[in-house]
Design a protein around this motif. Structure first.
Motif, PDB file in Angstrom:
ATOM      1  N   LEU A   1       0.810  -1.227   0.000  1.00  0.00           N
ATOM      2  CA  LEU A   1       0.000   0.000   0.000  1.00  0.00           C
ATOM      3  C   LEU A   1       0.839   1.271   0.000  1.00  0.00           C
ATOM      4  O   LEU A   1       0.419   2.290  -0.520  1.00  0.00           O
ATOM      5  CB  LEU A   1      -0.939  -0.002   1.209  1.00  0.00           C
ATOM      6  CG  LEU A   1      -1.880  -1.217   1.285  1.00  0.00           C
ATOM      7  CD1 LEU A   1      -2.630  -1.231   2.596  1.00  0.00           C
ATOM      8  CD2 LEU A   1      -2.852  -1.211   0.115  1.00  0.00           C
ATOM      9  N   ASP A   2       2.045   1.203   0.589  1.00  0.00           N
ATOM     10  CA  ASP A   2       2.881   2.412   0.650  1.00  0.00           C
ATOM     11  C   ASP A   2       4.321   2.052   1.018  1.00  0.00           C
ATOM     12  O   ASP A   2       4.553   1.038   1.677  1.00  0.00           O
ATOM     13  CB  ASP A   2       2.305   3.385   1.694  1.00  0.00           C
ATOM     14  CG  ASP A   2       2.800   4.812   1.480  1.00  0.00           C
ATOM     15  OD1 ASP A   2       3.492   5.059   0.477  1.00  0.00           O
ATOM     16  OD2 ASP A   2       2.493   5.669   2.330  1.00  0.00           O
TER      17      ASP A   2
ATOM     18  N   GLN B   1       4.182  -0.699   3.860  1.00  0.00           N
ATOM     19  CA  GLN B   1       2.928  -1.048   4.523  1.00  0.00           C
ATOM     20  C   GLN B   1       2.162  -2.001   3.624  1.00  0.00           C
ATOM     21  O   GLN B   1       1.979  -1.711   2.435  1.00  0.00           O
ATOM     22  CB  GLN B   1       2.088   0.210   4.781  1.00  0.00           C
ATOM     23  CG  GLN B   1       2.593   1.044   5.926  1.00  0.00           C
ATOM     24  CD  GLN B   1       1.720   2.269   6.165  1.00  0.00           C
ATOM     25  OE1 GLN B   1       1.033   2.745   5.269  1.00  0.00           O
ATOM     26  NE2 GLN B   1       1.760   2.798   7.367  1.00  0.00           N
TER      27      GLN B   1
ATOM     28  N   ASP C   1      -1.300  -4.800   3.155  1.00  0.00           N
ATOM     29  CA  ASP C   1      -2.687  -5.022   3.566  1.00  0.00           C
ATOM     30  C   ASP C   1      -2.748  -6.161   4.586  1.00  0.00           C
ATOM     31  O   ASP C   1      -2.212  -7.247   4.348  1.00  0.00           O
ATOM     32  CB  ASP C   1      -3.521  -5.358   2.327  1.00  0.00           C
ATOM     33  CG  ASP C   1      -4.995  -5.493   2.636  1.00  0.00           C
ATOM     34  OD1 ASP C   1      -5.413  -5.049   3.725  1.00  0.00           O
ATOM     35  OD2 ASP C   1      -5.733  -6.045   1.803  1.00  0.00           O
TER      36      ASP C   1
ATOM     37  N   GLU D   1      -1.361  -3.234  15.681  1.00  0.00           N
ATOM     38  CA  GLU D   1      -1.382  -2.955  14.238  1.00  0.00           C
ATOM     39  C   GLU D   1      -2.600  -3.589  13.579  1.00  0.00           C
ATOM     40  O   GLU D   1      -3.240  -2.976  12.731  1.00  0.00           O
ATOM     41  CB  GLU D   1      -0.113  -3.485  13.581  1.00  0.00           C
ATOM     42  CG  GLU D   1       1.087  -2.573  13.735  1.00  0.00           C
ATOM     43  CD  GLU D   1       2.134  -2.836  12.672  1.00  0.00           C
ATOM     44  OE1 GLU D   1       2.487  -4.005  12.478  1.00  0.00           O
ATOM     45  OE2 GLU D   1       2.568  -1.877  12.032  1.00  0.00           O
TER      46      GLU D   1
ATOM     47  N   THR E   1      -6.429   1.572  10.227  1.00  0.00           N
ATOM     48  CA  THR E   1      -5.811   1.632   8.893  1.00  0.00           C
ATOM     49  C   THR E   1      -5.814   0.275   8.192  1.00  0.00           C
ATOM     50  O   THR E   1      -5.854   0.210   6.963  1.00  0.00           O
ATOM     51  CB  THR E   1      -4.348   2.122   8.983  1.00  0.00           C
ATOM     52  OG1 THR E   1      -3.619   1.254   9.858  1.00  0.00           O
ATOM     53  CG2 THR E   1      -4.283   3.543   9.503  1.00  0.00           C
TER      54      THR E   1
ATOM     55  N   ARG F   1      -3.313  -1.894   8.165  1.00  0.00           N
ATOM     56  CA  ARG F   1      -2.016  -2.067   7.511  1.00  0.00           C
ATOM     57  C   ARG F   1      -0.988  -2.630   8.480  1.00  0.00           C
ATOM     58  O   ARG F   1      -1.039  -2.348   9.673  1.00  0.00           O
ATOM     59  CB  ARG F   1      -1.505  -0.725   6.974  1.00  0.00           C
ATOM     60  CG  ARG F   1      -2.429  -0.107   5.944  1.00  0.00           C
ATOM     61  CD  ARG F   1      -1.947   1.252   5.485  1.00  0.00           C
ATOM     62  NE  ARG F   1      -2.794   1.773   4.417  1.00  0.00           N
ATOM     63  CZ  ARG F   1      -2.404   2.677   3.540  1.00  0.00           C
ATOM     64  NH1 ARG F   1      -1.178   3.168   3.606  1.00  0.00           N
ATOM     65  NH2 ARG F   1      -3.223   3.097   2.596  1.00  0.00           N
TER      66      ARG F   1
END
Length: 225
Positions: free
Chosen positions: A81-82, A105, A107, A178, A183, A185
């Motif tokens: 994702l990033d 990051q 999923d 987490e 989020t 992520r």
């Protein structure tokens, strides 16, 4: 001038100049970096012929990879994702460049779904159809007759397995936080070289490693303010 990996242009260990007595050789040839970019929904990989007729796979754009969960001994394909951290260069984070050793990051959904199916424990939000198992035709018919059919169903053998596995279940607080965050992520480290093998595979961060990179990301946020 081509890219070369020769050391003839470097000084000696003593600091003296080295006399270049020959020209460049093809076996010392280098190539431009792949600079693999994170582009959501796109995968672009090209073959490169190398010495001896072998092949490398040069990933130009990627959006997913196989990530392992070390403490549970499983791996799942997850979307990237990033790109959030790179120890060598912040410019690679800004341009979303995926390299070996960078922090990304991914999923959390594939790992969350597996955790529920293996332990029966829900981490964060899950879709209803994931939590429900397929009913045997006989049970469905019996419920329909009685007029008390429900969507939720878990087989008895599955419940028995969950009870047995729950005795050995451990999940560290940092990783659980987490999973439960809004989020959805997880922080992961890329362990493969996308420019060499055409993939961005890695592992989920846990324990001391997760704590360290969270501290580094917090420092980065404070500097940015």
């Amino acid at each position: 001038m081509g890219i070369t990996r020769s050391r003839l242009h470097k000084k000696r260990v003593t600091g003296g100049k080295r006399h270049v007595h020959r020209k460049k050789r093809r076996f010392e040839m280098g190539r431009p970096p792949a600079m693999t970019k994170l582009v959501i929904g796109e995968r672009r990989v090209r073959p490169v012929r190398t010495r001896g007729g072998n092949q490398k796979w040069r990933a130009l754009r990627l959006d997913a990879g196989n990530y392992s969960w070390g403490s549970e001994g499983i791996a799942r394909k997850a979307r990237i994702l990033d790109v959030v951290y790179n120890a060598s260069n912040n410019e690679l984070v800004r341009t979303k460049t995926i390299v070996k050793g960078c922090i990304v990051q991914v999923d959390a959904t594939p790992f969350r779904n597996w955790y529920y199916k293996w332990y029966g424990v829900q981490l964060g939000e899950m879709k209803e159809h994931i939590k429900n198992f397929r009913k045997p035709a006989a049970i469905a018919a019996k419920e329909k007759k009685a007029g008390s059919s429900t969507d939720s169903y878990v087989p008895k053998t599955r419940l028995k397995n969950w009870r047995a596995r729950s005795k050995q279940r451990t999940l560290e607080a940092g990783l659980e936080a987490e999973f439960n965050s809004s989020t959805g992520r997880l922080l992961a480290r890329v362990a493969s070289s996308p420019g060499q093998v055409g993939r961005a595979d890695g592992y989920i961060l846990e324990g001391k490693e997760l704590e360290f990179y969270k501290k580094m990301l917090d420092k980065k946020k404070k500097k940015g303010k």
